[in-house]
Design an enzyme around this catalytic site. Structure first.
Site, short mmCIF file in Angstrom:
data_model
loop_
_atom_site.label_atom_id
_atom_site.label_comp_id
_atom_site.label_asym_id
_atom_site.label_seq_id
_atom_site.Cartn_x
_atom_site.Cartn_y
_atom_site.Cartn_z
N GLU A 1 16.75 -9.23 -2.66
CA GLU A 1 17.95 -9.50 -1.84
C GLU A 1 17.59 -10.38 -0.64
O GLU A 1 18.31 -11.32 -0.30
CB GLU A 1 18.59 -8.18 -1.40
N GLU B 1 16.45 -0.33 -8.41
CA GLU B 1 17.60 0.51 -8.01
C GLU B 1 18.16 1.26 -9.21
O GLU B 1 18.55 2.43 -9.11
CB GLU B 1 18.71 -0.36 -7.41
C1 1HE Z 1 7.14 2.54 0.01
C2 1HE Z 1 7.95 1.63 -0.73
C3 1HE Z 1 9.36 1.69 -0.54
C4 1HE Z 1 5.88 1.31 -1.25
N1 1HE Z 1 9.84 2.58 0.34
N2 1HE Z 1 7.69 3.39 0.87
N3 1HE Z 1 11.84 -0.27 -3.99
C5 1HE Z 1 11.14 0.26 -5.00
O1 1HE Z 1 11.61 1.11 -5.74
C6 1HE Z 1 9.72 -0.18 -5.13
C7 1HE Z 1 8.80 0.95 -4.76
N4 1HE Z 1 7.42 0.52 -4.64
C8 1HE Z 1 6.63 0.27 -5.70
O2 1HE Z 1 7.04 0.23 -6.85
C9 1HE Z 1 5.17 -0.02 -5.39
O3 1HE Z 1 4.88 0.58 -4.14
C10 1HE Z 1 4.81 -1.51 -5.33
C11 1HE Z 1 4.87 -2.11 -6.74
C12 1HE Z 1 5.70 -2.30 -4.40
C13 1HE Z 1 3.36 -1.65 -4.79
O4 1HE Z 1 2.48 -0.81 -5.52
P1 1HE Z 1 1.06 -0.45 -4.89
O5 1HE Z 1 0.32 0.37 -5.92
O6 1HE Z 1 0.40 -1.67 -4.36
O7 1HE Z 1 1.37 0.46 -3.58
P2 1HE Z 1 1.78 2.00 -3.48
O8 1HE Z 1 0.54 2.85 -3.53
O9 1HE Z 1 2.86 2.35 -4.45
O10 1HE Z 1 2.45 2.08 -2.04
C14 1HE Z 1 1.67 2.01 -0.85
C15 1HE Z 1 2.43 2.77 0.21
O11 1HE Z 1 3.68 2.12 0.44
C16 1HE Z 1 2.80 4.19 -0.23
O12 1HE Z 1 2.85 4.98 0.94
P3 1HE Z 1 1.63 5.96 1.34
O13 1HE Z 1 2.09 6.59 2.63
O14 1HE Z 1 1.48 6.91 0.20
O15 1HE Z 1 0.42 5.06 1.51
C17 1HE Z 1 4.20 4.04 -0.77
O16 1HE Z 1 4.95 5.23 -0.73
C18 1HE Z 1 4.76 3.02 0.21
N5 1HE Z 1 5.89 2.29 -0.34
N6 1HE Z 1 7.13 0.90 -1.50
C19 1HE Z 1 9.01 3.41 1.01
N7 1HE Z 1 10.18 0.87 -1.16
C20 1HE Z 1 19.64 -2.56 0.76
S1 1HE Z 1 19.54 -1.69 -0.65
C21 1HE Z 1 18.03 -2.10 -1.39
C22 1HE Z 1 17.70 -1.08 -2.43
C23 1HE Z 1 16.26 -1.14 -2.82
O17 1HE Z 1 15.50 -1.96 -2.37
S2 1HE Z 1 15.78 0.02 -3.96
C24 1HE Z 1 14.20 -0.49 -4.43
C25 1HE Z 1 13.13 0.14 -3.59
#
Ligand code: 1HE
Length: 278
Positions: A132, A152
């Protein structure tokens, strides 16, 4: 204004440079000449957008300094942006959700309809709200590490940051629905083929290419850039009859600017570059 060397990769900003905007742990902005390079600086959370980061983006674009001719947005670390910070979603009720989505709209509108054209430099995850954000920019450059998804659908939610308006304009509602229904992930080659990005470069090259494009865009007549940002998308939303009338108005204003007259004269006098096949 600090004129920094063009970076070869997304390892940015250089440790010895001073940002002209600094929201610690969220976002920084540095100059490369007259191009404002905006960096999402939340790599530990994959640049997931929490409310303070959305506010910081809005403020940065609403207060873009007058000397800026174009901007670039990119993400620190291995990913552009993991979308909405999902940890903020847990306790929100419907009314709060509505206002939250509208806050994203205001912030991304500040980018799309701001003062300067914006180039997104994409690498790693460009997912959910990350798409977005990218789709609110005017040009998108993806490197070979980039991957695009709308998780999403699998998270039980919907887009809320303008994605249902902007993404279908790039790839069509049907392809967007497929991404959300099935969790499909596109790579950079797919993204270029589909129109999600305009340029594809080797891994590590997105930021340098984005800055190069922003510098080139910044050499256009300001009124041409303004018309492309503010008139063209509105004309596309108008009926053909209204669109043609709006086009005539903006064309007349654009060609009346002294810089346009000088550039036309330069071509007629053989002083300007010709268009050549690429
Ligand atoms: C997060 C987020 C997040 C990572 N919100 N904390 N977006 C998603 O559904 C995507 C979610 N994220 C992922 O699928 C993966 O994290 C990634 C592919 C982006 C990266 O993977 P990776 O292995 O490099 O990192 P990780 O180990 O998954 O994440 C590292 C840290 O970032 C970890 O936190 P930690 O405290 O355990 O170290 C994760 O929890 C955190 N993290 N992504 C919160 N999105 C206006 S409406 C829009 C609607 C949306 O965007 S929905 C889609 C959301």
């Amino acid at each position: 204004m600090t004129d920094l060397a063009t970076p070869a990769t997304h390892v940015w900003p250089p440790a010895d440079s001073t940002p002209f905007v600094d929201h610690p742990g969220l976002l920084q902005a540095h100059w490369v000449g007259a191009v404002a390079v905006i960096t999402l600086t939340r790599p530990a959370k994959r640049n997931a957008m929490n409310d303070p980061l959305v506010h910081a983006l809005k403020s940065t674009f609403e207060h873009m300094p007058a000397q800026a001719v174009a901007a670039v947005i990119h993400g620190q670390g291995d990913h552009f942006c993991a979308g909405l910070d999902l940890s903020e979603l847990q306790e929100r009720d419907a009314v709060e959700g509505l206002h939250h989505s509208r806050m994203w709209h205001t912030a991304l509108n500040a980018i799309e309809y701001g003062r300067v054209p914006v180039v997104a430099a994409l690498h790693g995850a460009v997912v959910g709200g990350g798409i977005e954000l990218a789709s609110a920019c005017h040009i998108r450059v993806a490197d070979d590490s980039a991957f695009f998804a709308l998780p999403e659908g699998t998270r039980g939610i919907f887009v809320g940051g303008g994605g249902s308006v902007r993404i279908p304009r790039l790839i069509g509602a049907s392809r967007m629905a497929d991404m959300m229904f099935t969790g499909r992930v596109y790579n950079a080659t797919d993204a270029e083929r589909l129109g999600l990005c305009h340029y594809k470069v080797d891994a590590g090259g997105a930021l340098a290419k984005a800055i190069e494009l922003a510098q080139r865009i910044g050499q256009n007549a300001p009124m041409t850039n303004y018309a492309l940002m503010h008139a063209l998308p509105r004309i596309a939303d108008q009926t053909a009859d209204h669109g043609l009338f709006t086009e005539s108005l903006i064309a007349a204003i654009t060609e009346n600017a002294p810089i346009a007259k000088e550039r036309i004269r330069a071509f007629l006098e053989g002083r300007a570059a010709k268009v050549r096949a690429s």
